[in-house]
Design an enzyme around this catalytic site. Structure first.
Site, PDB file in Angstrom:
ATOM      1  CG  ASP A  36     107.525   5.790  92.336  1.00 17.44           C
ATOM      2  OD1 ASP A  36     108.573   6.431  92.198  1.00 17.44           O
ATOM      3  OD2 ASP A  36     106.447   6.099  91.785  1.00 17.44           O
TER       4      ASP A  36
ATOM      5  CG  ASP B  97     106.402  11.878  94.826  1.00 15.37           C
ATOM      6  OD1 ASP B  97     105.675  12.853  94.612  1.00 15.37           O
ATOM      7  OD2 ASP B  97     106.617  10.990  93.988  1.00 15.37           O
TER       8      ASP B  97
ATOM      9  CB  SER C 232     109.663   8.184  94.862  1.00  9.74           C
ATOM     10  OG  SER C 232     109.303   9.537  94.785  1.00  9.74           O
TER      11      SER C 232
END
Length: 510
Positions: free
Chosen positions: A168, A39, A99
């Site tokens: 995230d 990612d 992430s």
């Protein structure tokens, strides 16, 4: 002060990166310095440079304990690798620095916000994963983790949320100077929700509301959220896990969704109106966007997918790459995307063929519907680093073709096909003859509206990938390629006469 874990990662990548030649990398797509990439993280503009961090395992071309790799660019096409930015070296992120996003602070530092992963044994003796939100601050090269991490622990999750799926974080600053943070979470019902937190200083956070949630229509967990305003609308990007297909709009597995809706900034309220796929190809996930200094909304995604990413050779020096940056706009309630305009400055050696007839022949087709002897090759139309636009017209609008094929990255044995079927309004991407030895996803189809058999496609080829943009960016399809770079022929094939206009440029990465 950097940790021993971070110093070792930096020493390793410095040594191994020297063994990877420029020719063994993509020409203008970001790949990891060494090892594994997934990612995009912390996509931002800071101190006059574009910064891209990414999920990173330097020690092998396979997923491992996540670090943050780091690269910078002046134009989002030519990247300079910097040293590893973050490593899993604290008790709260010892099992992975997952992430997140980035933003500039008023004091001049760059703030990184990420998910720290820690596994520990719980009451029943099982190992359980806990995900929390953590900060690091730095000068664009070196970062120090915040002393009061994690800034959002599992106690910040609503009662219906799962502590193992809280990740995230996407940060942004509002006009009043306050901050908002969107974090993905899994509800007890097995579907995702996006939690909104607020802060006055980006350090101390409090839960505000559920910003958006999945009712089960779009996969299960929603990963990698992004939120921004564009052309008077609010836009959410998510990457749902475990999707079921919905016609030709959404496909099985881990996908990508754009949600367009009404947004009230004063109350932080988002009301969804439409859902669409962002990319209809094989390899696209975890897309992040940025507002450039000149006001453009630009997106980059991970050019890979979780259902096929384990099928490569783990002994490769690197694996994973990002898409070409794409400029976004909303037209007629739909997301449009096109390669960033800076790509045009890399063009050279224009070749053009206008009003060229591709003669069709249905008499000698093989079992795949091909007639290799009828393939048409045009002078100067070849290459593996190209920007090519093709407009396809039927010669006779009263009797339009059933099938038209563009064969890319081709030689005597290998090819990857883009197949147009105007009577069904379908385009198919097919890479099963691209050189892969694995039984993974090699085909994908999408609906693209044809106008009496006419359609337009822009094709961006790099050494190890292809990106297709139909009808001026209304639809995109992306795929990576295993094909040796020596396979650079391009052919055309039709079952009935077709007229094409082709404009091709080579793309120089110098």
């Amino acid at each position: 002060m950097s940790s021993q874990t971070l110093r070792e990662a930096r020493k390793y990548e410095e040594a191994l990166a020297k063994l990877i030649s420029k020719e063994d990398r993509p020409g203008f797509h970001l790949s990891p310095r060494v090892g594994w990439m997934n990612d995009p993280n912390g996509f931002s503009y800071y101190n006059g440079k574009y910064h891209m961090f990414y999920q990173y395992y330097p020690y092998e071309a396979a997923w491992g304990p996540m670090h943050w790799g780091h690269a910078v660019s002046d134009d989002l096409l030519h990247w300079e690798h910097l040293t590893c930015a973050l490593a899993p070296d604290e008790f709260y992120d010892k099992d992975g620095v997952f992430s997140g996003s980035a933003i500039g602070l008023p004091d001049g530092r760059q703030l990184l916000i990420y998910t720290g992963v820690m596994k520990r044994t719980v009451e029943n003796g099982h190992l359980k994963e806990f995900q929390t939100q953590c900060l690091a601050m730095g000068d664009g090269e070196d970062y120090e983790k915040y002393a009061n991490n994690p800034v959002l622990g599992t106690d910040a999750i609503p009662a219906n949320g799962n502590v193992e799926h809280f990740r995230d974080p996407k940060i942004w600053q509002k006009k009043d100077g306050s901050y908002r943070l969107l974090v993905a979470n899994l509800k007890d019902d097995g579907f995702g929700q996006l939690l909104l937190f607020k802060s006055k200083n980006a350090l101390n956070w409090e839960f505000e509301k559920v910003f958006a949630e999945n009712d089960g229509s779009y996969g299960l967990m929603w990963e990698c959220p992004d939120f921004f305003e564009l052309d008077g609308q609010g836009v959410i990007f998510v990457s749902p896990q475990d999707m079921l297909p919905e016609g030709f709009e959404f496909h099985n597995g881990n996908g990508n969704v754009c949600i367009i809706g009404d947004y009230d900034d004063a109350t932080d309220t988002f009301v969804p109106k439409t859902f669409q796929a962002v990319d209809y190809g094989i390899d696209f996930y975890a897309h992040q966007s940025i507002l450039t200094p000149d006001g453009r909304r630009v997106m980059i995604g991970w050019m890979q997918n979780w259902d096929t990413s384990g099928a490569h050779d783990r002994n490769l020096p690197w694996f994973g790459q990002m898409t070409v940056p794409r400029e976004l706009e909303i037209k007629n309630g739909r997301l449009y995307q096109n390669p960033i305009r800076e790509l045009e400055s890399m063009r050279k050696d224009k070749v053009e063929h206008l009003n060229t007839v591709i003669k069709g022949d249905e008499s000698v087709l093989d079992t795949e519907g091909h007639n290799p002897s009828s393939r048409v090759y045009l002078d100067g139309i070849e290459g593996r680093q190209i920007d090519m636009t093709i407009t396809i017209h039927p010669e006779n609008v009263e009797d339009i073709y059933d099938k038209f094929t563009i064969g890319l990255a081709s030689d005597s044995k290998k090819h990857t096909d883009v197949i147009f079927r105007p009577k069904e309004n379908i385009v198919k991407l097919d890479r099963k003859f691209s050189g892969s030895r694995r039984s993974i996803v090699h085909q994908r189809r999408t609906k693209v509206p044809f106008n009496n058999g006419e359609v337009k496609v822009r094709i961006i080829l790099d050494r190890f990938s292809m990106e297709l943009f139909f009808e001026d960016g209304a639809y995109a399809m992306t795929a990576t390629l295993d094909t040796d770079v020596s396979a650079k022929e391009i052919y055309f094939e039709a079952n009935k006469n077709v007229i094409i206009d082709v404009t091709k440029y080579d793309l120089s990465d110098n």
